[in-house]
Write a protein that holds these residues in place. Structure first.
Motif, short mmCIF file in Angstrom:
data_model
loop_
_atom_site.label_atom_id
_atom_site.label_comp_id
_atom_site.label_asym_id
_atom_site.label_seq_id
_atom_site.Cartn_x
_atom_site.Cartn_y
_atom_site.Cartn_z
N LYS A 1 0.84 -1.21 0.00
CA LYS A 1 0.00 0.00 0.00
C LYS A 1 0.87 1.25 0.00
O LYS A 1 0.54 2.24 -0.66
CB LYS A 1 -0.92 0.02 1.23
CG LYS A 1 -1.97 -1.06 1.22
CD LYS A 1 -3.16 -0.63 0.41
CE LYS A 1 -4.28 -1.64 0.57
NZ LYS A 1 -5.21 -1.61 -0.53
N LEU A 2 1.97 1.24 0.76
CA LEU A 2 2.86 2.40 0.78
C LEU A 2 3.38 2.71 -0.62
O LEU A 2 3.38 3.86 -1.05
CB LEU A 2 4.04 2.16 1.73
CG LEU A 2 3.74 2.21 3.22
CD1 LEU A 2 4.99 1.86 4.01
CD2 LEU A 2 3.21 3.57 3.65
N ARG A 3 3.81 1.68 -1.34
CA ARG A 3 4.32 1.89 -2.70
C ARG A 3 3.21 2.42 -3.61
O ARG A 3 3.45 3.31 -4.42
CB ARG A 3 4.91 0.60 -3.25
CG ARG A 3 6.28 0.32 -2.70
CD ARG A 3 7.00 -0.80 -3.43
NE ARG A 3 8.36 -0.92 -2.91
CZ ARG A 3 8.69 -1.62 -1.83
NH1 ARG A 3 7.76 -2.25 -1.16
NH2 ARG A 3 9.92 -1.67 -1.41
N GLU A 4 2.00 1.85 -3.46
CA GLU A 4 0.87 2.31 -4.29
C GLU A 4 0.57 3.78 -4.03
O GLU A 4 0.12 4.50 -4.91
CB GLU A 4 -0.38 1.48 -3.97
CG GLU A 4 -0.34 0.07 -4.54
CD GLU A 4 -1.53 -0.77 -4.09
OE1 GLU A 4 -2.37 -0.29 -3.29
OE2 GLU A 4 -1.62 -1.93 -4.53
N GLN A 5 0.80 4.23 -2.79
CA GLN A 5 0.51 5.62 -2.42
C GLN A 5 1.68 6.55 -2.72
O GLN A 5 1.62 7.74 -2.43
CB GLN A 5 0.12 5.69 -0.94
CG GLN A 5 -1.19 4.97 -0.65
CD GLN A 5 -1.46 4.83 0.84
OE1 GLN A 5 -0.72 5.31 1.69
NE2 GLN A 5 -2.54 4.16 1.17
N GLY A 6 2.77 6.00 -3.27
CA GLY A 6 3.89 6.85 -3.68
C GLY A 6 4.91 7.14 -2.60
O GLY A 6 5.66 8.10 -2.71
N ALA A 7 4.97 6.31 -1.57
CA ALA A 7 5.95 6.53 -0.50
C ALA A 7 7.36 6.37 -1.05
O ALA A 7 7.62 5.47 -1.86
CB ALA A 7 5.73 5.55 0.64
N PRO A 8 8.29 7.22 -0.64
CA PRO A 8 9.67 7.09 -1.10
C PRO A 8 10.31 5.80 -0.56
O PRO A 8 9.96 5.33 0.52
CB PRO A 8 10.39 8.31 -0.52
CG PRO A 8 9.38 9.08 0.24
CD PRO A 8 8.09 8.36 0.22
N GLU A 9 11.24 5.24 -1.30
CA GLU A 9 11.90 3.99 -0.92
C GLU A 9 12.59 4.11 0.44
O GLU A 9 12.57 3.18 1.23
CB GLU A 9 12.90 3.61 -2.01
CG GLU A 9 13.19 2.13 -2.13
CD GLU A 9 11.97 1.22 -2.22
OE1 GLU A 9 11.96 0.21 -1.51
OE2 GLU A 9 11.04 1.50 -3.00
N GLU A 10 13.19 5.27 0.75
CA GLU A 10 13.85 5.45 2.05
C GLU A 10 12.84 5.35 3.19
O GLU A 10 13.13 4.77 4.23
CB GLU A 10 14.59 6.79 2.10
CG GLU A 10 15.40 6.95 3.37
CD GLU A 10 16.17 8.26 3.45
OE1 GLU A 10 16.76 8.51 4.50
OE2 GLU A 10 16.16 9.03 2.47
#
Length: 65
Positions: free
Chosen positions: A41-50
């Protein structure tokens, strides 16, 4: 002394995404209900890799609890 008296510790912040918690927490012995993030979900929401690397990511068994 409650968590508010100890202040807040921020381990990541880029102006949009942040990981923070009360200072002095995390040393409790025994089973602790921890909060975690769904990495997908974090990746889907555009969270930075760091942010994702520093955030506590849920195991598959923890997601949805």
């Amino acid at each position: 002394m409650g968590p508010a008296a100890l202040g807040t510790s921020v381990s990541y912040c880029d102006g949009t995404w942040a990981i923070a918690g009360a200072q002095g927490t995390g040393t409790t012995r025994g089973p602790v209900q921890r909060s975690c993030y769904n990495g997908i979900k974090l990746r889907e929401q555009g969270a930075p890799e760091e942010f994702i690397r520093k955030a506590p990511i849920c195991t598959p068994a923890e997601i949805g609890k």
